[in-house]
Motif scaffolding. Structure first.
Motif: not given
Length: 257
Positions: A165-166, A229-230
């Protein structure tokens, strides 16, 4: 995804402990459109948040001395007494119970890293999930994700699958039986820089995360993380109600449905 066919280790119930249930009911009614239905005079102010007649969460007065307002996630167990023993043996703390009410039993715990959670031994739970304005995901934020996964795996047999994930490595949790993707219900993330408190955070699905952010601010809540936003997940925001109970909202990416 999270559903209402409850199996061992799946989220089965969620409730909010609040110092002011009237204000809390008004806030969540304005933000999510929930109705609050009292469980009766013998319930001490406890009652149910409902959407179109189906229970999506519950609300009660804070009962622990010094407790702060927070959402509590309950996971289904086959034996609340055995769960309490297992928590203690694994280094956690029993805060409440086990308490038996009719055919159901529950207990509330603190895990070894300080995150609070609960178990419920019952065949009945939430009546709506994974739809707009209902619980869709639960997420543990903790200093040592690996140790946390080991603790909960010992209790519930959960499986964990790593994904990127980021800015972090994220672990997707699923119940022990069935397909991991279909049985996924939550995740584990490392505490972000500056965060001090391990905790479980509930995510509620919404049709418009930005509108919920606006409604939160308009009704006395706080925006902790604006809608963003993901990739591959959807649009997410972190919020707090007027008593500072933390929750999150998610407009799921339709490609993940």
């Amino acid at each position: 995804m999270l559903g209402t066919q409850f199996r061992t280790g799946s989220p089965i119930w969620i409730d909010l402990g609040s110092p002011d249930t009237q204000t809390a009911a008004a806030f969540y009614g304005a933000v999510f459109g929930w109705d609050f239905v009292s469980a009766g005079p013998e319930a001490g102010g406890y009652g149910f948040f409902q959407k179109n007649g189906g229970t999506v969460a519950a609300l009660g007065r804070l009962t622990e001395q010094g407790a702060r307002s927070a959402w509590m996630t309950y996971f289904r167990t086959d034996d609340a007494q055995a769960a309490a023993r297992a928590v203690t043996e694994a280094g956690g703390t029993v805060r409440t119970g086990p308490v038996t009410m009719g055919e159901a039993s529950f207990a509330q715990f603190t895990d070894p890293q300080g995150a609070q959670f609960a178990v419920l031994q019952s065949g009945q739970g939430l009546q709506r999930a994974s739809e707009d304005n209902a619980l869709v995901w639960v997420e543990l934020h903790v200093g040592d994700p690996g140790a946390a996964i080991g603790f909960y795996r010992g209790l519930f047999g959960w499986r964990a699958q790593e994904m990127q994930a980021p800015g972090m490595t994220y672990q997707v949790l699923s119940i022990a039986e069935g397909d991991p993707q279909e049985g996924s219900f939550g995740g584990v993330a490392p505490l972000q820089e500056g965060a001090q408190e391990a905790r479980w955070v509930p995510y509620f699905a919404v049709a418009d995360a930005d509108a919920i952010v606006t409604a939160t601010g308009d009704n006395g809540g706080t925006v902790l993380m604006p809608a963003a936003n993901v990739p591959g997940v959807g649009r997410i925001a972190w919020l707090a109600d007027p008593a500072q109970a933390v929750f999150a909202v998610l407009r799921p990416d339709p490609r993940q449905a």
